[in-house]
Motif scaffolding. Structure first.
Motif, PDB file in Angstrom:
ATOM      1  N   ASP A 174      -2.499   3.473  -7.164  1.00 60.71           N
ATOM      2  CA  ASP A 174      -3.066   4.153  -6.046  1.00 60.71           C
ATOM      3  C   ASP A 174      -1.928   4.487  -5.171  1.00 60.71           C
ATOM      4  OD1 ASP A 174      -5.571   3.673  -6.504  1.00 60.71           O
ATOM      5  OD2 ASP A 174      -5.732   1.735  -5.583  1.00 60.71           O
ATOM      6  N   ILE A 175      -1.822   5.802  -4.683  1.00 56.82           N
ATOM      7  CA  ILE A 175      -0.753   6.433  -4.077  1.00 56.82           C
ATOM      8  C   ILE A 175      -1.246   7.480  -3.322  1.00 56.82           C
ATOM      9  CG2 ILE A 175       1.432   7.695  -4.103  1.00 56.82           C
ATOM     10  CD1 ILE A 175       1.917   6.576  -6.715  1.00 56.82           C
ATOM     11  N   THR A 176      -0.539   7.557  -1.947  1.00 56.73           N
ATOM     12  CA  THR A 176      -1.012   8.556  -0.819  1.00 56.73           C
ATOM     13  C   THR A 176       0.546   9.367  -0.474  1.00 56.73           C
ATOM     14  OG1 THR A 176      -2.895   7.103   0.026  1.00 56.73           O
ATOM     15  CG2 THR A 176      -1.949   8.934   1.497  1.00 56.73           C
ATOM     16  N   TRP A 177       0.170  10.616  -0.401  1.00 60.00           N
ATOM     17  CA  TRP A 177       1.097  11.585  -0.101  1.00 60.00           C
ATOM     18  C   TRP A 177       1.092  12.203   1.326  1.00 60.00           C
ATOM     19  CZ3 TRP A 177       2.510  16.854  -2.635  1.00 60.00           C
ATOM     20  CH2 TRP A 177       3.614  17.347  -2.074  1.00 60.00           C
ATOM     21  N   ILE A 178       1.804  11.831   2.325  1.00 53.35           N
ATOM     22  CA  ILE A 178       1.560  12.455   3.736  1.00 53.35           C
ATOM     23  C   ILE A 178       2.807  13.496   3.980  1.00 53.35           C
ATOM     24  CG2 ILE A 178       1.386  12.409   5.960  1.00 53.35           C
ATOM     25  CD1 ILE A 178       0.516   9.505   5.711  1.00 53.35           C
ATOM     26  N   HIS A 179       2.410  15.030   3.984  1.00 53.75           N
ATOM     27  CA  HIS A 179       3.520  15.777   4.456  1.00 53.75           C
ATOM     28  C   HIS A 179       3.587  16.275   5.722  1.00 53.75           C
ATOM     29  CE1 HIS A 179       6.700  19.093   3.534  1.00 53.75           C
ATOM     30  NE2 HIS A 179       5.712  19.846   4.162  1.00 53.75           N
ATOM     31  N   PHE A 180       4.616  16.688   6.441  1.00 47.28           N
ATOM     32  CA  PHE A 180       4.782  16.928   7.876  1.00 47.28           C
ATOM     33  C   PHE A 180       5.424  18.316   7.643  1.00 47.28           C
ATOM     34  CE2 PHE A 180       4.356  12.218   8.350  1.00 47.28           C
ATOM     35  CZ  PHE A 180       3.625  12.409   9.296  1.00 47.28           C
ATOM     36  N   GLY A 181       4.935  19.227   8.138  1.00 45.71           N
ATOM     37  CA  GLY A 181       5.564  20.754   8.284  1.00 45.71           C
ATOM     38  C   GLY A 181       4.498  21.833   7.676  1.00 45.71           C
ATOM     39  N   ASP A 182       4.889  22.983   8.135  1.00 48.41           N
ATOM     40  CA  ASP A 182       3.960  24.051   7.859  1.00 48.41           C
ATOM     41  C   ASP A 182       4.919  25.198   7.212  1.00 48.41           C
ATOM     42  OD1 ASP A 182       5.409  25.019  10.104  1.00 48.41           O
ATOM     43  OD2 ASP A 182       3.594  25.290  11.372  1.00 48.41           O
ATOM     44  N   GLY A 183       4.380  26.343   6.942  1.00 43.72           N
ATOM     45  CA  GLY A 183       5.143  27.382   6.184  1.00 43.72           C
ATOM     46  C   GLY A 183       4.371  28.401   5.374  1.00 43.72           C
ATOM     47  N   ASP A 184       4.490  28.577   4.062  1.00 45.88           N
ATOM     48  CA  ASP A 184       4.168  29.465   3.145  1.00 45.88           C
ATOM     49  C   ASP A 184       2.656  28.950   2.883  1.00 45.88           C
ATOM     50  OD1 ASP A 184       3.391  31.080   0.989  1.00 45.88           O
ATOM     51  OD2 ASP A 184       5.314  31.205   0.170  1.00 45.88           O
ATOM     52  N   ASP A 185       1.799  29.770   3.335  1.00 41.16           N
ATOM     53  CA  ASP A 185       0.170  29.045   3.100  1.00 41.16           C
ATOM     54  C   ASP A 185      -0.061  29.521   1.385  1.00 41.16           C
ATOM     55  OD1 ASP A 185      -0.289  28.414   5.591  1.00 41.16           O
ATOM     56  OD2 ASP A 185      -1.173  30.257   6.142  1.00 41.16           O
ATOM     57  N   ASP A 186       0.370  30.256   0.772  1.00 42.91           N
ATOM     58  CA  ASP A 186       0.075  30.740  -0.341  1.00 42.91           C
ATOM     59  C   ASP A 186       0.675  29.333  -1.224  1.00 42.91           C
ATOM     60  OD1 ASP A 186      -1.249  32.980  -0.073  1.00 42.91           O
ATOM     61  OD2 ASP A 186       0.537  34.166  -0.235  1.00 42.91           O
ATOM     62  N   TYR A 187       1.893  29.285  -1.017  1.00 43.80           N
ATOM     63  CA  TYR A 187       2.644  28.183  -1.519  1.00 43.80           C
ATOM     64  C   TYR A 187       1.824  26.790  -1.726  1.00 43.80           C
ATOM     65  CZ  TYR A 187       6.233  24.973  -3.684  1.00 43.80           C
ATOM     66  OH  TYR A 187       7.045  24.362  -4.492  1.00 43.80           O
ATOM     67  N   LEU A 188       1.521  26.464  -0.249  1.00 43.30           N
ATOM     68  CA  LEU A 188       0.681  25.251   0.027  1.00 43.30           C
ATOM     69  C   LEU A 188      -0.555  25.384  -0.925  1.00 43.30           C
ATOM     70  CD1 LEU A 188       0.085  22.773   1.646  1.00 43.30           C
ATOM     71  CD2 LEU A 188      -0.948  24.214   3.446  1.00 43.30           C
ATOM     72  N   ASN A 232       1.031  -1.164  -0.124  1.00 41.88           N
ATOM     73  CA  ASN A 232       0.251   0.097   0.080  1.00 41.88           C
ATOM     74  C   ASN A 232       0.877   1.272   0.024  1.00 41.88           C
ATOM     75  OD1 ASN A 232      -2.471  -1.603   0.300  1.00 41.88           O
ATOM     76  ND2 ASN A 232      -1.945  -1.741   2.293  1.00 41.88           N
ATOM     77  N   PHE A 233       1.118   2.018  -1.118  1.00 43.13           N
ATOM     78  CA  PHE A 233       1.960   2.711  -1.417  1.00 43.13           C
ATOM     79  C   PHE A 233       1.782   4.259  -0.747  1.00 43.13           C
ATOM     80  CE2 PHE A 233       5.412   5.096  -3.480  1.00 43.13           C
ATOM     81  CZ  PHE A 233       6.704   4.082  -3.652  1.00 43.13           C
ATOM     82  N   VAL A 234       2.654   4.626   0.276  1.00 46.58           N
ATOM     83  CA  VAL A 234       2.780   5.783   0.741  1.00 46.58           C
ATOM     84  C   VAL A 234       3.932   6.689   0.910  1.00 46.58           C
ATOM     85  CG1 VAL A 234       2.186   6.916   3.221  1.00 46.58           C
ATOM     86  CG2 VAL A 234       0.937   4.930   2.364  1.00 46.58           C
ATOM     87  N   ILE A 235       3.814   7.742   0.529  1.00 49.55           N
ATOM     88  CA  ILE A 235       5.097   8.626   0.388  1.00 49.55           C
ATOM     89  C   ILE A 235       4.939   9.581   1.573  1.00 49.55           C
ATOM     90  CG2 ILE A 235       6.234  10.397  -0.943  1.00 49.55           C
ATOM     91  CD1 ILE A 235       4.878   9.327  -3.404  1.00 49.55           C
ATOM     92  N   ILE A 236       6.072   9.843   2.067  1.00 49.10           N
ATOM     93  CA  ILE A 236       6.267  10.722   3.393  1.00 49.10           C
ATOM     94  C   ILE A 236       7.396  11.970   2.798  1.00 49.10           C
ATOM     95  CG2 ILE A 236       7.306  10.911   5.678  1.00 49.10           C
ATOM     96  CD1 ILE A 236       5.712   8.644   6.483  1.00 49.10           C
ATOM     97  N   THR A 237       6.874  13.310   3.403  1.00 47.84           N
ATOM     98  CA  THR A 237       7.989  13.927   3.117  1.00 47.84           C
ATOM     99  C   THR A 237       7.562  15.036   4.566  1.00 47.84           C
ATOM    100  OG1 THR A 237       6.012  15.604   2.347  1.00 47.84           O
ATOM    101  CG2 THR A 237       7.570  14.523   0.688  1.00 47.84           C
ATOM    102  N   CYS A 238       8.768  15.462   4.910  1.00 49.98           N
ATOM    103  CA  CYS A 238       8.910  16.433   5.850  1.00 49.98           C
ATOM    104  C   CYS A 238      10.052  17.771   5.959  1.00 49.98           C
ATOM    105  CB  CYS A 238       9.390  15.541   7.079  1.00 49.98           C
ATOM    106  SG  CYS A 238       9.646  16.512   8.695  1.00 49.98           S
ATOM    107  N   SER A 239       9.277  18.811   5.813  1.00 48.29           N
ATOM    108  CA  SER A 239      10.030  19.954   5.581  1.00 48.29           C
ATOM    109  C   SER A 239       9.072  21.371   5.780  1.00 48.29           C
ATOM    110  CB  SER A 239      10.522  20.298   4.284  1.00 48.29           C
ATOM    111  OG  SER A 239       9.491  20.233   3.183  1.00 48.29           O
ATOM    112  N   ARG A 240       9.674  22.387   5.986  1.00 49.65           N
ATOM    113  CA  ARG A 240       8.905  23.668   5.989  1.00 49.65           C
ATOM    114  C   ARG A 240       8.225  23.727   4.379  1.00 49.65           C
ATOM    115  NH1 ARG A 240      14.073  25.723   5.142  1.00 49.65           N
ATOM    116  NH2 ARG A 240      14.052  27.476   3.396  1.00 49.65           N
TER     117      ARG A 240
END
Length: 410
Positions: free
Chosen positions: A257-271, A228-236
């Motif tokens: 089927d792929i899930t991406w989970i990101h940890f981190g906050d920062g630039d709301d406009d870029y998000l 069950n393919f899950v990608i993790i990223t962690c950065s501002r």
């Protein structure tokens, strides 16, 4: 031997929280901190054997700012630096402001530390190491303080933003010539940083060493799998992290089927830009943005939750601690070959290295390599990531070795 530790509390100082646990063999350790990154300021646990010199050094009034600006500017070092700005053709409003702020803050830190050290009644003939966690105003202040203590040494860690001029506006970092000639030893966290200093500056390169950071062992995650393919990223969340490339790559993947989970906050406009791309993906792509998560909580998560790979496609890096963390739990990595990343990710061994100018299609192909990889091959990549961490990024081994070196300074 006495250790005077000075942290300017940028974002990376959350990792100083681990290093301070290894200082207990020094005769005396005195900690000073300079006001900076709010998260870091609130998350340093100070062991009982460390004496607090002064925390959160900062200007207490506008008059105070003016006082230290004048002290910072009217001296011989400042005059030399001003001439350098002109001769190097780096003079601009931005570089001038950086020079003035650096000069002022250096003397603010100098005066505060000097006053408190007098309160501790340190014998000026004692062996003292002034250690700054990055090269900045505190390092310049320590260079001045060192003159009052004839048996002292000045050492500093170097990370990325504090040494790579090309990562700063006008490619300018203040007082580099004075600092590099007067720091007794510089400890780069990556081979890339060491090579940069050796190739760019004229000073005693025998005083430049590699002492890597590290992460604690939170155990191997037995739930890492490509089923069950899950990608993790962690950065501002910032443009330099190029999260849009990840979103565009997932848009290229129309069936799996792929899930991406990101940890981190920062630039709301870029998000919002990233989310707009993801919202145009097919239904096979799912995503979660978890926002800011405390580092200890994050480490607990990645050591337990099911996921497959970690991705970092930053435009520029030092040597990413986020990669060290996921390698400790046994995760394969896809990353751009920038900064010292290749020291943590070996192409075809524990991950895939992509060029800095990668396309979303390049990244999509790499994701699918891991997605469609045999279970046997995927486990090998996973095991190799853990091996890489054990050899290079185990914080107990790295910090014990580093502290032993500090204790041997004469």
């Amino acid at each position: 031997m006495n250790l005077i530790l000075i942290s300017e509390f940028m974002q990376d100082e959350i990792y100083l929280n681990e290093e301070v646990k290894f200082y207990d063999d020094f005769d005396k350790v005195i900690l000073f901190t300079v006001k900076g990154h709010v998260y870091s300021n609130n998350h340093l646990t100070i062991p009982d054997y460390i004496d607090v010199g002064k925390l959160d050094i900062h200007y207490n009034s506008n008059l105070n700012r003016i006082k230290y600006l004048l002290k910072g500017v009217f001296n011989i070092e400042s005059f030399r630096e001003f001439l350098y700005l002109i001769k190097s053709k780096k003079m601009s409003l931005s570089s001038l402001m950086r020079y003035l702020l650096f000069s002022s803050k250096s003397y603010l830190v100098y005066d505060n530390i000097k006053k408190r050290l007098n309160d501790f009644n340190l014998d000026k003939s004692e062996s003292i190491v002034f250690y700054t966690y990055r090269i900045g105003p505190a390092t310049f202040a320590s260079y001045k303080l060192k003159k009052d203590y004839p048996n002292s040494k000045l050492v500093s860690r170097s990370h990325a933003q504090d040494i790579f001029e090309f990562r700063n506006k006008e490619e300018y970092l203040p007082y580099r010539s004075d600092l590099y000639k007067n720091i007794d030893e510089i400890y780069c966290i990556s081979e890339d940083g060491k090579k940069y200093l050796e190739n760019k500056y004229d000073f005693n390169q025998k005083n430049v060493f590699i002492y890597r950071l590290g992460t604690r062992d939170v155990g191997i995650n037995t739930n890492i799998t490509n089923n069950n393919f899950v990608i993790i990223t962690c950065s501002r969340i910032a443009r330099i992290k190029r999260l849009t490339i990840i979103a565009e790559a997932l848009k290229c993947i129309e069936r799996e089927d792929i899930t991406w989970i990101h940890f981190g906050d920062g630039d709301d406009d870029y998000l919002n830009e990233v989310k707009n791309i993801l919202n145009s993906c097919n239904r096979n792509i799912k995503f979660e943005f978890r926002g800011f998560v405390d580092n200890r909580v994050y480490l607990d998560l990645i050591s337990n939750i099911p996921f497959s790979i970690f991705i970092n496609v930053s435009e520029s890096e030092g040597l990413p601690v986020s990669i060290m963390e996921v390698e400790s739990v046994g995760a394969p990595v896809i990353a751009t070959d920038v900064g010292g990343t290749s020291e943590a990710v070996v192409n075809g061994y524990n991950g895939i290295l992509l060029p800095k100018n990668l396309t979303p299609e390049d990244l999509a192909r790499s994701i699918l390599i891991f997605k469609n990889m045999s279970n046997e091959d995927f486990i090998e990549y996973s095991n190799n990531s853990r091996k890489k961490w054990e050899e290079y990024f185990n914080y107990e081994l790295n910090y014990h070795k580093f502290i032993k070196h500090l204790e041997g300074l004469k």
